[in-house]
Motif scaffolding. Structure first.
Motif, PDB file in Angstrom:
ATOM      1  N   ILE A 169      39.644  42.197  44.535  1.00  0.00           N
ATOM      2  CA  ILE A 169      39.876  40.815  44.940  1.00  0.00           C
ATOM      3  C   ILE A 169      41.360  40.489  44.810  1.00  0.00           C
ATOM      4  N   VAL A 170      41.939  39.961  45.898  1.00  0.00           N
ATOM      5  CA  VAL A 170      43.327  39.518  45.899  1.00  0.00           C
ATOM      6  C   VAL A 170      43.325  37.998  46.042  1.00  0.00           C
ATOM      7  N   ILE A 171      43.863  37.316  45.039  1.00  0.00           N
ATOM      8  CA  ILE A 171      44.022  35.864  45.135  1.00  0.00           C
ATOM      9  C   ILE A 171      45.358  35.584  45.807  1.00  0.00           C
ATOM     10  N   PHE A 172      45.305  34.897  46.936  1.00  0.00           N
ATOM     11  CA  PHE A 172      46.490  34.602  47.747  1.00  0.00           C
ATOM     12  C   PHE A 172      46.594  33.090  47.871  1.00  0.00           C
ATOM     13  N   SER A 173      47.443  32.476  47.040  1.00  0.00           N
ATOM     14  CA  SER A 173      47.419  31.029  46.909  1.00  0.00           C
ATOM     15  C   SER A 173      48.791  30.463  46.577  1.00  0.00           C
ATOM     16  N   SER A 174      49.008  29.226  46.992  1.00  0.00           N
ATOM     17  CA  SER A 174      50.257  28.538  46.628  1.00  0.00           C
ATOM     18  C   SER A 174      50.291  28.209  45.149  1.00  0.00           C
ATOM     19  N   LEU A 175      49.143  28.299  44.466  1.00  0.00           N
ATOM     20  CA  LEU A 175      49.037  27.913  43.061  1.00  0.00           C
ATOM     21  C   LEU A 175      49.279  29.057  42.083  1.00  0.00           C
TER      22      LEU A 175
ATOM     23  N   ILE B 255      40.094  38.770  50.099  1.00  0.00           N
ATOM     24  CA  ILE B 255      41.315  37.975  49.955  1.00  0.00           C
ATOM     25  C   ILE B 255      40.891  36.515  49.899  1.00  0.00           C
ATOM     26  N   THR B 256      41.262  35.813  48.838  1.00  0.00           N
ATOM     27  CA  THR B 256      40.799  34.438  48.696  1.00  0.00           C
ATOM     28  C   THR B 256      41.896  33.480  48.268  1.00  0.00           C
ATOM     29  N   ASP B 257      41.845  32.291  48.837  1.00  0.00           N
ATOM     30  CA  ASP B 257      42.650  31.166  48.357  1.00  0.00           C
ATOM     31  C   ASP B 257      42.023  30.677  47.051  1.00  0.00           C
ATOM     32  N   ILE B 258      42.698  29.781  46.337  1.00  0.00           N
ATOM     33  CA  ILE B 258      42.096  29.138  45.165  1.00  0.00           C
ATOM     34  C   ILE B 258      41.486  27.801  45.565  1.00  0.00           C
ATOM     35  N   GLU B 259      42.304  26.921  46.146  1.00  0.00           N
ATOM     36  CA  GLU B 259      41.846  25.575  46.499  1.00  0.00           C
ATOM     37  C   GLU B 259      41.018  25.596  47.780  1.00  0.00           C
ATOM     38  N   MET B 260      39.708  25.393  47.658  1.00  0.00           N
ATOM     39  CA  MET B 260      38.833  25.330  48.830  1.00  0.00           C
ATOM     40  C   MET B 260      37.659  24.413  48.530  1.00  0.00           C
ATOM     41  N   PRO B 261      37.205  23.631  49.513  1.00  0.00           N
ATOM     42  CA  PRO B 261      36.036  22.774  49.287  1.00  0.00           C
ATOM     43  C   PRO B 261      34.769  23.605  49.087  1.00  0.00           C
ATOM     44  N   ILE B 262      33.782  23.007  48.486  1.00  0.00           N
ATOM     45  CA  ILE B 262      32.461  23.579  48.206  1.00  0.00           C
ATOM     46  C   ILE B 262      32.529  24.616  47.085  1.00  0.00           C
ATOM     47  N   MET B 263      33.275  25.711  47.307  1.00  0.00           N
ATOM     48  CA  MET B 263      33.475  26.701  46.238  1.00  0.00           C
ATOM     49  C   MET B 263      34.913  27.198  46.276  1.00  0.00           C
ATOM     50  N   ASP B 264      35.599  27.138  45.126  1.00  0.00           N
ATOM     51  CA  ASP B 264      36.987  27.594  45.092  1.00  0.00           C
ATOM     52  C   ASP B 264      37.079  29.099  44.846  1.00  0.00           C
ATOM     53  N   GLY B 265      38.307  29.615  44.928  1.00  0.00           N
ATOM     54  CA  GLY B 265      38.503  31.053  44.794  1.00  0.00           C
ATOM     55  C   GLY B 265      38.240  31.601  43.419  1.00  0.00           C
ATOM     56  N   HIS B 266      38.479  30.798  42.391  1.00  0.00           N
ATOM     57  CA  HIS B 266      38.203  31.260  41.027  1.00  0.00           C
ATOM     58  C   HIS B 266      36.698  31.418  40.797  1.00  0.00           C
TER      59      HIS B 266
ATOM     60  N   LEU C  50      37.097  40.842  53.683  1.00  0.00           N
ATOM     61  CA  LEU C  50      36.529  39.495  53.746  1.00  0.00           C
ATOM     62  C   LEU C  50      37.594  38.499  53.292  1.00  0.00           C
ATOM     63  N   ILE C  51      37.831  37.463  54.107  1.00  0.00           N
ATOM     64  CA  ILE C  51      38.876  36.473  53.828  1.00  0.00           C
ATOM     65  C   ILE C  51      38.242  35.103  53.615  1.00  0.00           C
ATOM     66  N   ALA C  52      38.654  34.404  52.568  1.00  0.00           N
ATOM     67  CA  ALA C  52      38.214  33.032  52.313  1.00  0.00           C
ATOM     68  C   ALA C  52      39.447  32.133  52.263  1.00  0.00           C
ATOM     69  N   GLU C  53      39.605  31.281  53.270  1.00  0.00           N
ATOM     70  CA  GLU C  53      40.768  30.386  53.380  1.00  0.00           C
ATOM     71  C   GLU C  53      40.352  29.159  54.185  1.00  0.00           C
ATOM     72  N   ASP C  54      40.504  27.969  53.588  1.00  0.00           N
ATOM     73  CA  ASP C  54      39.983  26.770  54.250  1.00  0.00           C
ATOM     74  C   ASP C  54      40.913  26.189  55.303  1.00  0.00           C
ATOM     75  N   SER C  55      42.206  26.479  55.240  1.00  0.00           N
ATOM     76  CA  SER C  55      43.128  25.968  56.255  1.00  0.00           C
ATOM     77  C   SER C  55      42.982  26.778  57.540  1.00  0.00           C
ATOM     78  N   PRO C  56      42.559  26.153  58.647  1.00  0.00           N
ATOM     79  CA  PRO C  56      42.420  26.897  59.907  1.00  0.00           C
ATOM     80  C   PRO C  56      43.719  27.570  60.326  1.00  0.00           C
ATOM     81  N   LEU C  57      44.839  26.884  60.126  1.00  0.00           N
ATOM     82  CA  LEU C  57      46.125  27.451  60.521  1.00  0.00           C
ATOM     83  C   LEU C  57      46.473  28.671  59.679  1.00  0.00           C
TER      84      LEU C  57
END
Length: 300
Positions: free
Chosen positions: A256-262, A228-239, A174-181
């Motif tokens: 859970i793997v946090i995959f983020s620029s942060l 796999i989740t980003d941190i920065e996302m609208p509505i609910m963040d990865g943390h 399961l992947i959570a990432e808000d950037s379509p690209l």
């Protein structure tokens, strides 16, 4: 200005620094900021991108200065104003702005995702909009701004080729990432690495809804064996997503793997406290696959 404001882990909140550029209000996640300093003279770099003002060395650390006004096609900044010195994707970069207004604490649920007229997966530079009092604050996509200037700082998709020939792997991820690209690049990279059973969502809330639905239907293991989740996302963040998953007896064993620029030292400590199994900076797509291999194939 003190940018080291501490937030409790997993509350779905962030601190946004509001700054001005050409009279307009913009924002950046405080977690990306190292410091804010007065403008100082920079050394031009030959043949650099037009948005790169040059380099300077505060405290013996070389930093690239970017003219944010130029990036937004609003002309060229004059000497003066401030540098917002940032760190993300393991890069130290200074963004030249006119002035700083202040810091606002907001929930990710208060951030409005831009419409297609403002931002698209190909050319948008906004990740969200905050309505604050009588004005709108546009949160800029600093990762995309930097990647557009130097594509080498983006996802290193070529690293997947170095993994060699891969066989089909049916483990559901399961992947959570808000950037379509970025969502597409992550999915494509995992497909190349053999992972074909993927569910991709746009934020932590959508991912959590998938988990809850699977729990209700009794199909959790069939659909979610790694997240796999980003941190920065609208509505609910990865943390927040990580906290909810790891505090539930039925889901706490899902890696859970946090995959983020942060992912820096401070953020790693937060992720560890929440129970994340691994944390990687976004350029490291090859390492992401290796970590996923370790987490999901060890028990096969």
């Amino acid at each position: 200005m003190d940018t080291k404001i501490l937030l409790e882990n997993g509350t779905n909140e962030l601190e946004v620094l509001e700054f001005k550029l050409d009279g307009n209000a913009y924002g950046i996640n405080v977690a990306k900021i190292k410091e804010i300093i007065n403008y100082q003279e920079v050394t031009p770099v030959p043949n650099a991108h037009p948005s790169v003002e040059g380099i300077f060395m505060p405290r013996d650390t070389m930093i690239t200065a970017i003219d944010l006004k130029n990036c937004l096609q609003r002309g060229v900044s004059e000497p003066g104003g401030l540098f917002i010195v940032t760190n993300f994707n393991k890069l130290d970069i200074a963004f030249h702005v006119d002035s700083v207004v202040g810091i606002h604490r907001v929930s990710w649920r208060e951030i409005i995702k831009p419409g297609t007229t403002i931002s698209t997966s190909e050319d948008g530079v906004s990740t969200g909009i905050i309505k604050f009092d009588d004005r709108l604050i546009i949160i800029l996509d600093f990762e995309k701004i930097v990647t557009d200037i130097n594509p080498e700082t983006g996802l290193k998709v070529a690293d997947i080729e170095e993994l060699g020939e891969r066989h089909r792997i049916d483990v559901p991820i399961l992947i959570a990432e808000d950037s379509p690209l970025l969502n597409k690049l992550i999915v494509d990279s995992l497909h190349k690495a053999g992972y074909v059973n993927l569910i991709h969502t746009e934020n932590g809330q959508q991912a959590y809804d998938v988990i809850q639905e699977c729990k209700k239907e009794g199909t959790l293991k069939e659909h979610v064996q790694c997240i796999i989740t980003d941190i920065e996302m609208p509505i609910m963040d990865g943390h927040r997503l990580t906290k909810l998953v790891k505090s539930d007896d039925e889901t706490r064993d899902i890696p859970i793997v946090i995959f983020s620029s942060l992912v820096n030292d401070d953020m790693k400590r937060k992720g560890e406290a929440l129970g994340a199994n691994a944390q990687l900076s976004k350029p490291e797509i090859g390492n992401l696959v290796r970590v996923v291999d370790e987490l999901v194939l060890a028990n096969k």
